[in-house]
Enzyme design. Structure first.
Site, PDB file in Angstrom:
ATOM      1  N   GLY A  30       0.795  -1.223   0.000  1.00 42.33           N
ATOM      2  CA  GLY A  30       0.000   0.000   0.000  1.00 42.33           C
ATOM      3  C   GLY A  30       0.820   1.262   0.000  1.00 42.33           C
ATOM      4  N   LYS A  61      -0.446   2.695  -4.010  1.00 38.23           N
ATOM      5  CA  LYS A  61      -0.959   4.030  -4.315  1.00 38.23           C
ATOM      6  C   LYS A  61      -0.771   4.410  -5.781  1.00 38.23           C
ATOM      7  CE  LYS A  61      -2.310   5.305  -0.151  1.00 38.23           C
ATOM      8  NZ  LYS A  61      -2.190   3.989   0.508  1.00 38.23           N
ATOM      9  N   ASP A 137      -7.405   6.597   3.209  1.00 43.91           N
ATOM     10  CA  ASP A 137      -6.227   7.227   3.804  1.00 43.91           C
ATOM     11  C   ASP A 137      -5.598   8.262   2.884  1.00 43.91           C
ATOM     12  OD1 ASP A 137      -5.695   4.871   2.232  1.00 43.91           O
ATOM     13  OD2 ASP A 137      -3.599   4.978   2.855  1.00 43.91           O
ATOM     14  N   ASP A 138      -5.087   9.324   3.492  1.00 43.25           N
ATOM     15  CA  ASP A 138      -4.231  10.332   2.866  1.00 43.25           C
ATOM     16  C   ASP A 138      -4.928  11.276   1.883  1.00 43.25           C
ATOM     17  OD1 ASP A 138      -2.322   9.053   4.313  1.00 43.25           O
ATOM     18  OD2 ASP A 138      -1.158   8.338   2.611  1.00 43.25           O
ATOM     19  N   TYR A 175      -6.067   7.139  10.641  1.00 43.04           N
ATOM     20  CA  TYR A 175      -5.690   5.745  10.831  1.00 43.04           C
ATOM     21  C   TYR A 175      -4.601   5.568  11.886  1.00 43.04           C
ATOM     22  CZ  TYR A 175      -2.400   7.645   7.458  1.00 43.04           C
ATOM     23  OH  TYR A 175      -1.516   8.458   6.813  1.00 43.04           O
ATOM     24  N   TRP A 226      -2.115  -2.235  10.715  1.00 43.32           N
ATOM     25  CA  TRP A 226      -1.251  -1.997   9.561  1.00 43.32           C
ATOM     26  C   TRP A 226       0.053  -1.466  10.147  1.00 43.32           C
ATOM     27  CZ3 TRP A 226      -3.224   0.592   4.458  1.00 43.32           C
ATOM     28  CH2 TRP A 226      -2.170   0.743   3.555  1.00 43.32           C
ATOM     29  N   TRP A 227       1.010  -2.352  10.330  1.00 46.50           N
ATOM     30  CA  TRP A 227       2.232  -1.979  11.042  1.00 46.50           C
ATOM     31  C   TRP A 227       3.168  -1.247  10.101  1.00 46.50           C
ATOM     32  CZ3 TRP A 227       6.665  -5.510  13.042  1.00 46.50           C
ATOM     33  CH2 TRP A 227       7.387  -4.817  14.020  1.00 46.50           C
ATOM     34  N   ASN A 228       3.194   0.057  10.218  1.00 47.37           N
ATOM     35  CA  ASN A 228       3.899   0.960   9.320  1.00 47.37           C
ATOM     36  C   ASN A 228       5.304   1.239   9.830  1.00 47.37           C
ATOM     37  OD1 ASN A 228       3.088   2.012   6.928  1.00 47.37           O
ATOM     38  ND2 ASN A 228       2.090   3.806   7.754  1.00 47.37           N
ATOM     39  N   ASP A 233       9.189   4.726   1.915  1.00 50.58           N
ATOM     40  CA  ASP A 233       8.808   5.287   0.622  1.00 50.58           C
ATOM     41  C   ASP A 233       8.719   6.808   0.650  1.00 50.58           C
ATOM     42  OD1 ASP A 233       6.547   5.118   2.220  1.00 50.58           O
ATOM     43  OD2 ASP A 233       5.188   4.753   0.554  1.00 50.58           O
TER      44      ASP A 233
END
Length: 242
Positions: A30, A61, A137-138, A175, A226-228, A233
């Site tokens: 993602g 994305k 998101d975003d 999120y 969602w372990w970011n 990136d």
């Protein structure tokens, strides 16, 4: 704010005991930048199957047919590639989840957009997908009641009417963190079957038991983590260090 997501959701690698505690374990594609591509995903699915992971969420994305061109069908080549990936995922007992990113491109109150949404989901269902996610998101505004409405309608008018579909997964607009009015409203209004994604106390952060307890109260369900962390990136010119 940006969620820089290379991302890992519920990774347990080879620790079989955790499979009983964490029912969904896998990877989210993602992030921002060049998508992994079919060969990269085939390699990843093989790795996942060998290490007790059971869900892969597709939502890069920079795939326009996931995001900016969400109303349009995928070209024939991409659909053939999806079918190949679905076969490999099924063989490895991995749930291949396709995500659509509506962001600011879905008009509130537009039945025309709902019709386009259900058509796109239908094409993906016909291709073999049985697991779906919707991302907010975003991009776009933090309108919890609207996002809950979209999620509820997807479940009621699409998922519930088709055989074999898994519960919907949603990545909300807010999120990360906890205690936000958006999160509390979403938790109240959204069908309890829908999984809500969450990245921890921050956009890029580790996960603590105390934070999970707080967001569980806000969402009225355990979060789909969602372990970011760590992700790169947003700064591709250097190596990150913990």
């Amino acid at each position: 704010m940006k969620k820089y997501a290379f991302a890992v959701a519920f990774i347990t690698i080879a620790f079989g005991v955790l499979a009983e505690v964490i029912p969904l374990r896998g990877v989210v594609e993602g992030y921002y930048g060049r998508p992994w591509g079919t060969e990269g995903r085939l390699s990843l699915l093989k790795f996942m199957g060998e290490h007790n992971m059971n869900i892969f969420i597709y939502g890069p994305k920079d795939d326009p047919y996931h995001h900016s061109k969400w109303r349009e069908p995928y070209p024939e080549k991409e659909m053939k590639d999806f079918k190949k990936l679905l076969e490999v995922a099924k063989a490895g007992k991995i749930d291949f989840c396709w995500a659509i990113h509506l962001g600011s491109g879905f008009r509130k109150g537009s039945e025309e957009d709902y019709a386009a949404l259900f058509s796109k989901l239908g094409w993906m269902y016909d291709a073999g997908f049985r697991s779906f996610a919707v991302f907010f998101d975003d991009f776009g505004s933090a309108d919890a009641e609207f996002h809950a409405e979209v999620g509820n309608r997807i479940h009621k008018e699409f998922i519930d009417k088709r055989k074999g579909c898994a519960p919907l997964i949603m990545c909300p607009n807010v999120y990360w963190g906890f205690g936000h009015p958006y999160q509390k409203t979403l938790g109240e209004k959204l069908d309890r079957r829908v999984h809500i994604m969450w990245t921890g106390r921050g956009i890029c952060s580790d996960i603590t038991a105390d934070a999970v307890k707080k967001i569980t109260a806000d969402f009225r369900r355990p979060p789909f983590i969602w372990w970011n962390w760590p992700v790169n990136d947003y700064c591709r010119s250097k190596m990150l260090r913990n």
